[in-house]
Design a protein around this motif. Structure first.
Motif, PDB file in Angstrom:
ATOM      1  N   ARG A  95       2.431  33.582 -11.675  1.00  0.00           N
ATOM      2  CA  ARG A  95       3.147  34.299 -12.736  1.00  0.00           C
ATOM      3  C   ARG A  95       3.128  35.810 -12.507  1.00  0.00           C
ATOM      4  N   MET A  96       2.043  36.317 -11.944  1.00  0.00           N
ATOM      5  CA  MET A  96       2.029  37.745 -11.632  1.00  0.00           C
ATOM      6  C   MET A  96       2.980  38.070 -10.489  1.00  0.00           C
ATOM      7  N   THR A  97       3.217  37.109  -9.585  1.00  0.00           N
ATOM      8  CA  THR A  97       4.258  37.288  -8.573  1.00  0.00           C
ATOM      9  C   THR A  97       5.616  37.398  -9.250  1.00  0.00           C
ATOM     10  N   ALA A  98       5.826  36.573 -10.283  1.00  0.00           N
ATOM     11  CA  ALA A  98       7.079  36.651 -11.045  1.00  0.00           C
ATOM     12  C   ALA A  98       7.228  38.012 -11.709  1.00  0.00           C
ATOM     13  N   VAL A  99       6.149  38.537 -12.267  1.00  0.00           N
ATOM     14  CA  VAL A  99       6.191  39.867 -12.892  1.00  0.00           C
ATOM     15  C   VAL A  99       6.587  40.916 -11.863  1.00  0.00           C
ATOM     16  N   ALA A 100       5.985  40.837 -10.678  1.00  0.00           N
ATOM     17  CA  ALA A 100       6.245  41.844  -9.640  1.00  0.00           C
ATOM     18  C   ALA A 100       7.684  41.792  -9.139  1.00  0.00           C
ATOM     19  N   THR A 101       8.291  40.621  -9.182  1.00  0.00           N
ATOM     20  CA  THR A 101       9.625  40.454  -8.584  1.00  0.00           C
ATOM     21  C   THR A 101      10.742  40.407  -9.619  1.00  0.00           C
ATOM     22  N   GLY A 102      10.396  40.613 -10.884  1.00  0.00           N
ATOM     23  CA  GLY A 102      11.424  40.655 -11.912  1.00  0.00           C
ATOM     24  C   GLY A 102      11.868  39.304 -12.426  1.00  0.00           C
ATOM     25  N   HIS A 103      11.131  38.247 -12.111  1.00  0.00           N
ATOM     26  CA  HIS A 103      11.433  36.930 -12.655  1.00  0.00           C
ATOM     27  C   HIS A 103      10.746  36.767 -14.010  1.00  0.00           C
ATOM     28  N   GLU A 104      11.199  35.792 -14.773  1.00  0.00           N
ATOM     29  CA  GLU A 104      10.486  35.434 -15.995  1.00  0.00           C
ATOM     30  C   GLU A 104       9.120  34.868 -15.606  1.00  0.00           C
ATOM     31  N   ALA A 105       8.074  35.309 -16.304  1.00  0.00           N
ATOM     32  CA  ALA A 105       6.715  34.892 -15.951  1.00  0.00           C
ATOM     33  C   ALA A 105       6.370  33.552 -16.606  1.00  0.00           C
ATOM     34  N   SER A 106       7.155  32.536 -16.262  1.00  0.00           N
ATOM     35  CA  SER A 106       6.968  31.170 -16.742  1.00  0.00           C
ATOM     36  C   SER A 106       6.686  30.281 -15.535  1.00  0.00           C
ATOM     37  N   PHE A 107       6.490  28.986 -15.780  1.00  0.00           N
ATOM     38  CA  PHE A 107       6.304  28.078 -14.657  1.00  0.00           C
ATOM     39  C   PHE A 107       7.519  28.113 -13.733  1.00  0.00           C
ATOM     40  N   ALA A 108       8.701  28.007 -14.311  1.00  0.00           N
ATOM     41  CA  ALA A 108       9.930  28.003 -13.506  1.00  0.00           C
ATOM     42  C   ALA A 108      10.106  29.332 -12.780  1.00  0.00           C
ATOM     43  N   GLY A 109       9.872  30.441 -13.488  1.00  0.00           N
ATOM     44  CA  GLY A 109      10.028  31.751 -12.877  1.00  0.00           C
ATOM     45  C   GLY A 109       9.017  32.005 -11.781  1.00  0.00           C
ATOM     46  N   ALA A 110       7.767  31.531 -11.994  1.00  0.00           N
ATOM     47  CA  ALA A 110       6.742  31.712 -10.970  1.00  0.00           C
ATOM     48  C   ALA A 110       7.097  30.946  -9.703  1.00  0.00           C
ATOM     49  N   GLY A 111       7.522  29.695  -9.860  1.00  0.00           N
ATOM     50  CA  GLY A 111       7.890  28.907  -8.693  1.00  0.00           C
ATOM     51  C   GLY A 111       9.046  29.523  -7.932  1.00  0.00           C
ATOM     52  N   ALA A 112      10.047  29.973  -8.671  1.00  0.00           N
ATOM     53  CA  ALA A 112      11.207  30.601  -8.026  1.00  0.00           C
ATOM     54  C   ALA A 112      10.814  31.895  -7.330  1.00  0.00           C
ATOM     55  N   SER A 113       9.937  32.673  -7.946  1.00  0.00           N
ATOM     56  CA  SER A 113       9.552  33.956  -7.350  1.00  0.00           C
ATOM     57  C   SER A 113       8.761  33.756  -6.067  1.00  0.00           C
ATOM     58  N   VAL A 114       7.865  32.770  -6.046  1.00  0.00           N
ATOM     59  CA  VAL A 114       7.086  32.497  -4.827  1.00  0.00           C
ATOM     60  C   VAL A 114       8.024  32.142  -3.676  1.00  0.00           C
ATOM     61  N   LEU A 115       8.974  31.254  -3.925  1.00  0.00           N
ATOM     62  CA  LEU A 115       9.906  30.863  -2.866  1.00  0.00           C
ATOM     63  C   LEU A 115      10.801  32.022  -2.448  1.00  0.00           C
ATOM     64  N   ASP A 116      11.201  32.855  -3.408  1.00  0.00           N
ATOM     65  CA  ASP A 116      12.034  34.016  -3.073  1.00  0.00           C
ATOM     66  C   ASP A 116      11.292  34.995  -2.169  1.00  0.00           C
ATOM     67  N   VAL A 117      10.014  35.239  -2.479  1.00  0.00           N
ATOM     68  CA  VAL A 117       9.221  36.155  -1.646  1.00  0.00           C
ATOM     69  C   VAL A 117       9.087  35.594  -0.237  1.00  0.00           C
ATOM     70  N   LEU A 118       8.842  34.288  -0.127  1.00  0.00           N
ATOM     71  CA  LEU A 118       8.700  33.676   1.192  1.00  0.00           C
ATOM     72  C   LEU A 118      10.006  33.753   1.981  1.00  0.00           C
ATOM     73  N   GLU A 119      11.114  33.570   1.280  1.00  0.00           N
ATOM     74  CA  GLU A 119      12.409  33.686   1.949  1.00  0.00           C
ATOM     75  C   GLU A 119      12.635  35.102   2.450  1.00  0.00           C
ATOM     76  N   GLU A 120      12.233  36.084   1.653  1.00  0.00           N
ATOM     77  CA  GLU A 120      12.368  37.477   2.082  1.00  0.00           C
ATOM     78  C   GLU A 120      11.496  37.773   3.298  1.00  0.00           C
ATOM     79  N   LEU A 121      10.414  37.020   3.450  1.00  0.00           N
ATOM     80  CA  LEU A 121       9.552  37.170   4.615  1.00  0.00           C
ATOM     81  C   LEU A 121      10.117  36.445   5.839  1.00  0.00           C
ATOM     82  N   GLY A 122      11.239  35.788   5.663  1.00  0.00           N
ATOM     83  CA  GLY A 122      11.901  35.142   6.786  1.00  0.00           C
ATOM     84  C   GLY A 122      11.609  33.668   6.948  1.00  0.00           C
ATOM     85  N   LEU A 123      10.951  33.045   5.945  1.00  0.00           N
ATOM     86  CA  LEU A 123      10.610  31.634   6.046  1.00  0.00           C
ATOM     87  C   LEU A 123      11.744  30.770   5.499  1.00  0.00           C
TER      88      LEU A 123
END
Length: 461
Positions: free
Chosen positions: A306-334
């Protein structure tokens, strides 16, 4: 890069050393006088020096045929099911050495935490600290109110904090003393306490979190502030309202500092632009990640998501946290295709991950290209020695030479991490098994452990 890998990942000793380096060195004079070196009786070696592999950029790379034979043995035994997902990659070159169904999605259990740790470190950096503060105002109109604001630290102490600890690093007692001193300086002797836990939003429980997860202490209703990760009196049982428990502990501590606390604690968002009366900071993020991955701490992992969601501008919910984690990984090239996260701890069986994403994440953290991700590498447990691997892979070729994140649910077994082979080659690997016989997760786990032990023993060039 090869030298970096040799120094960083050449077995347990080198990795353990990396954990303790920060804070040891100083340039502040005067230098202390050296103490006499004590007489030490050495412990008996568990293996002769010639038997211990060393990482080398020139070490032979296992052949695909040999790795395929190992995978065939895993499948032939049947305990891990007929179709586990497997991927083995050379860390130095990034070459895939063997894969089976590496792009298929599996229930990953707690191996999810590898991705959560990676994403939160990429978002904040390992030295970041989460802040718990108290601000002026809030609550009911007409009352003199101070508001406790949850900032994502669920590892607070109810009383004094312990600077040497991770859980309990910051203390609500210390925060109360700071706030009481400020109130006294302002001539205020009586306040009401409000709680602002609005940083986290959405449902308190993730999809497919069941009653057994709550009663067993594997999960709890999520909140942005808690004492001792919500555990009640040091037991495994978690609070049903950890945020309010923390606020009441703060109110009690404030009263103990001589401030008259009136009324009951109520929930109320802090006023915009309110002045701060006091604040405490968590342990560094790298240490929180270490506890999360080593002990497979679900609630902390959800907070980090959820703090990853906060850092990336996602809603800090279960759905937002999951989406933010995958978004960060995609930005890292994964490659995040065919992956989804219903939570960021792995408790939910609705999450689905591929061996490809997990293995690539491990390799990215280990290959030296992103130094800020190294704490994730050093956080995963060492086989046979610590955390959730302390009693697994003992007295095998994997002992001390595998670092991996475990994962177990009734119908899911996972292991994802790094292994140094007997030839001295560093590999990233993932095994995900879902289709084994119901009720036989333990046997599936044993089969996976046997596979990774054989991989560690591999002279497979």
């Amino acid at each position: 890069m090869a030298a970096f890998l040799i120094l960083l990942l050449g077995g347990y000793t080198a990795l353990d050393a990396h954990d303790v380096v920060p804070g040891v060195l100083t340039r502040t004079p005067p230098w202390p006088e050296a103490e006499p070196f004590p007489d030490v009786t050495g412990a008996m070696l568990t293996a002769a020096p010639d038997d211990v592999p060393a990482v080398s950029a020139q070490a032979p790379v296992p052949s695909t045929e040999q790795l395929a034979d190992l995978a065939s043995s895993l499948v032939a035994g049947g305990a891990a099911g007929s179709a586990p997902g497997i991927l083995v990659t050379d860390v130095l070159t990034g070459e895939d050495l063997y894969g089976a169904r590496s792009g298929d999605a599996y229930v990953p259990a707690s191996s999810v935490k590898v991705l959560t740790g990676l994403a939160v470190l990429a978002s904040y950096g390992g030295q970041h600290r989460f802040v718990t503060s108290v601000v002026d105002g809030g609550g009911s109109e007409g009352s003199d109110v101070v508001t406790l604001v949850g900032g994502g630290d669920l590892a607070l102490a109810a009383g004094e904090g312990d600077p040497g600890s991770v859980v309990g690093h910051a203390g609500l007692g210390d925060l109360a003393a700071e706030v009481a001193a400020e109130l006294a300086a302002q001539g205020r002797t009586e306040v009401q306490v409000a709680l602002d836990d609005t940083l986290f939003t959405g449902p308190e429980l993730a999809p497919r979190w069941g009653p057994i997860d709550i009663s067993g202490g594997w999960a709890m209703p999520m909140t942005s502030i808690a004492v001792d990760i919500g555990r009640r009196d040091g037991t495994v049982v978690r609070s049903s309202d950890a945020g309010m428990d923390a606020a009441e502990a703060f109110a009690d501590a404030l009263a103990a500092e001589g401030i008259n606390v009136s009324g009951q604690v109520e929930r109320s968002a802090a006023p915009e632009g309110a002045s701060e009366l006091g604040a405490v900071e968590s342990a560094p993020l790298r240490d929180l990640v270490d506890v999360t991955l080593r002990d497979s701490e679900n609630v902390l992992s959800e907070a980090l998501g959820r703090m990853t969601a906060v850092a990336t501008g996602h809603e800090a919910s279960f759905a937002g946290a999951g989406a933010s984690v995958l978004d960060v990984l995609e930005e890292l090239g994964l490659d995040t295709e065919n992956n989804s996260l219903a939570d960021t701890s792995g408790v939910s069986s609705q999450s689905k991950l591929t061996p490809r994403l997990l293995t690539d994440a491990v390799r990215l953290a280990a290959d030296g290209s992103h130094p800020e991700l190294v704490p994730m590498v050093t956080a995963v447990p060492v086989a046979g020695l610590e955390g959730t691997l302390a009693d697994r892979l003992t007295n095998t070729a994997a002992t001390g030479w595998v670092r991996a994140k475990t994962g177990t649910l009734p119908q899911a077994v996972a292991l994802s991490g790094m292994v140094t082979t007997a030839d001295g080659r560093l590999l990233a690997f993932t095994v995900l098994a879902n289709d084994f016989e119901l009720g036989s997760a333990y046997l599936a786990r044993v089969a996976v452990d046997e596979w990774v032990s054989a991989l560690a023993a591999c002279g497979c060039s």
